[in-house]
Design a protein around this motif. Sequence first.
Motif, PDB file in Angstrom:
ATOM      1  N   SER A 250       0.842  -1.208   0.032  1.00 19.91           N
ATOM      2  CA  SER A 250      -0.019  -0.263  -0.172  1.00 19.91           C
ATOM      3  C   SER A 250       0.710   1.326   0.022  1.00 19.91           C
ATOM      4  O   SER A 250       0.334   2.310  -0.277  1.00 19.91           O
ATOM      5  CB  SER A 250      -0.924   0.071   1.162  1.00 19.91           C
ATOM      6  N   ASP A 251       2.009   1.035   0.300  1.00 20.19           N
ATOM      7  CA  ASP A 251       2.902   2.470   0.340  1.00 20.19           C
ATOM      8  C   ASP A 251       3.939   2.235  -0.516  1.00 20.19           C
ATOM      9  O   ASP A 251       5.426   2.446  -0.183  1.00 20.19           O
ATOM     10  CB  ASP A 251       3.382   2.435   1.781  1.00 20.19           C
ATOM     11  N   ARG A 253       6.331   3.037  -3.810  1.00 17.55           N
ATOM     12  CA  ARG A 253       6.812   4.300  -4.490  1.00 17.55           C
ATOM     13  C   ARG A 253       7.622   4.156  -5.554  1.00 17.55           C
ATOM     14  O   ARG A 253       8.492   3.056  -5.686  1.00 17.55           O
ATOM     15  CB  ARG A 253       7.472   5.086  -3.335  1.00 17.55           C
ATOM     16  N   GLU A 256      11.916   5.760  -3.417  1.00 18.20           N
ATOM     17  CA  GLU A 256      11.831   6.053  -1.787  1.00 18.20           C
ATOM     18  C   GLU A 256      13.247   6.233  -1.333  1.00 18.20           C
ATOM     19  O   GLU A 256      14.229   5.271  -1.470  1.00 18.20           O
ATOM     20  CB  GLU A 256      11.291   4.571  -1.203  1.00 18.20           C
ATOM     21  N   THR A 288      -2.730   3.665  -1.007  1.00 15.54           N
ATOM     22  CA  THR A 288      -2.976   5.038  -0.312  1.00 15.54           C
ATOM     23  C   THR A 288      -1.767   5.730   0.150  1.00 15.54           C
ATOM     24  O   THR A 288      -1.744   6.985   0.263  1.00 15.54           O
ATOM     25  CB  THR A 288      -3.876   4.707   0.817  1.00 15.54           C
ATOM     26  N   SER A 289      -0.412   4.970   0.107  1.00 15.43           N
ATOM     27  CA  SER A 289       0.621   5.898   0.601  1.00 15.43           C
ATOM     28  C   SER A 289       1.673   5.942  -0.387  1.00 15.43           C
ATOM     29  O   SER A 289       2.961   5.842  -0.144  1.00 15.43           O
ATOM     30  CB  SER A 289       1.077   5.266   1.927  1.00 15.43           C
ATOM     31  N   GLU A 290       1.072   5.712  -1.730  1.00 17.98           N
ATOM     32  CA  GLU A 290       2.333   5.723  -2.833  1.00 17.98           C
ATOM     33  C   GLU A 290       2.736   7.137  -2.912  1.00 17.98           C
ATOM     34  O   GLU A 290       2.149   8.053  -2.515  1.00 17.98           O
ATOM     35  CB  GLU A 290       1.529   5.235  -3.951  1.00 17.98           C
ATOM     36  N   LYS A 294       9.178   9.707  -3.062  1.00 23.16           N
ATOM     37  CA  LYS A 294       9.219  10.047  -1.667  1.00 23.16           C
ATOM     38  C   LYS A 294      10.703  10.261  -1.074  1.00 23.16           C
ATOM     39  O   LYS A 294      11.331   9.351  -0.926  1.00 23.16           O
ATOM     40  CB  LYS A 294       8.801   8.815  -0.798  1.00 23.16           C
ATOM     41  N   GLY A 314      -1.634   8.934  -3.898  1.00 21.51           N
ATOM     42  CA  GLY A 314      -0.697   9.542  -3.283  1.00 21.51           C
ATOM     43  C   GLY A 314      -0.229  11.081  -4.024  1.00 21.51           C
ATOM     44  O   GLY A 314      -1.266  11.487  -4.683  1.00 21.51           O
ATOM     45  N   ASP A 318       6.846  13.992  -3.356  1.00 20.67           N
ATOM     46  CA  ASP A 318       6.348  13.888  -1.849  1.00 20.67           C
ATOM     47  C   ASP A 318       7.620  14.120  -1.042  1.00 20.67           C
ATOM     48  O   ASP A 318       8.293  13.054  -0.584  1.00 20.67           O
ATOM     49  CB  ASP A 318       5.744  12.624  -1.459  1.00 20.67           C
ATOM     50  N   SER A 320       9.249  15.150   2.838  1.00 26.81           N
ATOM     51  CA  SER A 320       8.767  15.257   3.907  1.00 26.81           C
ATOM     52  C   SER A 320      10.052  15.262   5.082  1.00 26.81           C
ATOM     53  O   SER A 320      11.234  15.102   4.387  1.00 26.81           O
ATOM     54  CB  SER A 320       7.966  14.047   4.427  1.00 26.81           C
TER      55      SER A 320
END
Length: 378
Positions: A250-251, A253, A256, A288-290, A294, A314, A318, A320
Motif C-alpha cells: 500500500s505504500d 513508491r 523511496e 494509499t501511501s504511494e 518519496k 498519493g 512527496d 517530508s
Amino acid sequence: MKKLFLSMAVVATMFAACSNDDNDVNPGDDEITFDDGVISGNIDRDAHVKAGQNYVLKGEVYVKSGATLTIDPGVRIEAEVGDDVPVAFLAIERGAKINAVGTEEEPIVFTSQAKEAGKWGGLVICGKATNGQGANAQAEVAGLNYGGDDDADNSGVLSHLIVEYSGNLINDKSEFNAVTFYAVGSGTKVDNIYINQVADDGIEFFGGTVNVENVTVIGSQDDSFDWTDGWRGTATNIYADQSKSTAYSSDSRGIEADNFEQNFAQTPVSSPTLTNVTLIGRNKAEVTSEAGMKLRRGTQGKISNVYLKDFIAGKGVDVSDNESIEYFKANPVQKVKFDNVPTKGAVDGTYTEDDTATGAGNGAELPEWASWATSFLE
C-alpha cells in the motif's frame, strides 16, 4: 524494503541453510568452471561461468573476498526452487568482484525455475565505500559486512543483465531486492540492467558511490528505486513501470529515498544525481501511501527531467521531514511533467513543472535504450 508477506516455512528453510559448504567444483584447478552446470556454495577463488550451457543456482552462493566471478555473454542462470530447498541468492562479498558483461544480442539472464516474483533472492554486492552505517556495517543478508573508506572501490562490471522473479524473504522483517548495492564504490561499472517482476524493490542502495546508467524496473511490488545511508552516486536514464506487477504494497513508491532513519543529518548524506527519470504508478486508489518520489529523512539529491504518470492515490513529488524540505526548497526537483497525478506535490517550491520533460527518453513509453531486453523475457 518492506515486508509484503510472511511464510514461516520459508523462513525456517532459510535458517536451516545458513551453513555454506565450500564450492567443490573442479577442486584443485586454478579456476572454477562449473562444468556440471551447478553454481553453489562458497566461491573462494576466481571462477568462470562459460557460455554454451544453462546453469542452476543452488542455495546461498557467496563469492569470497579476493575472488572474481566472471560470467560470459548469453549465460542463463536459473535459481533452484522447491519446498525443501534453501532460497537461492548470489552475494558478492566485500573485496570480491563480479564481471557479468552481456551484450544486446546476448544478455546475461538471472531467473527462477518458477516464473513468479519472489521465488529466489537476487543479486547482492558489498563494497568498501563510505556509508552512514560505518566502515564495518552488517548487511541484512547473514554473514555479509560492508563499508570502508574507499569511495573509488571496484566491485566489478554489470552490463546487459536481466534479473527476474526475485525478492524472497531474508528473514521475518525484510526481503531481498532484485539488485542490492551495499557501500559499492564508483570504480564499479553498472549499465543496461533490466529487472522484471520482483517481490520487493528493484534496486536499493545502502550508501556508497556507485553510478548506474540505463536501468529498467518492470513490476516491482514495493519501490522501484530505493536509497538510504548516504548513497552519492549518479543514475542516468531510469525507467520504472509498477502497473505491471502482480501484487503490491500500500505504500510502494517509484522512488523511496532516505538519508538515515535514526539521524537525518548523519554523514555522509545521501545526495545522488538523477537525470532522465520516468516513473509509472499502479493507477489504483487502494495504494494509499504511494508516491512518485518519496524524498525524506534528510536525503538530498540533484534530480532533473522527470516524467510521473498514474500516481492517483498519493503524491507525485512527496518531500517530508524538515531537513529534506529545506534542501529541496533550495534545490527543487527540476523539469517535472505530471500525467494523471491529481496531487502533484506535498510541499510548494520543492519541484518545478515542465510539460516538455521527456523523462527516460520517451515519456511513459519504454525507451529505445531498454528495447534490447524485451525479446528475452518470459
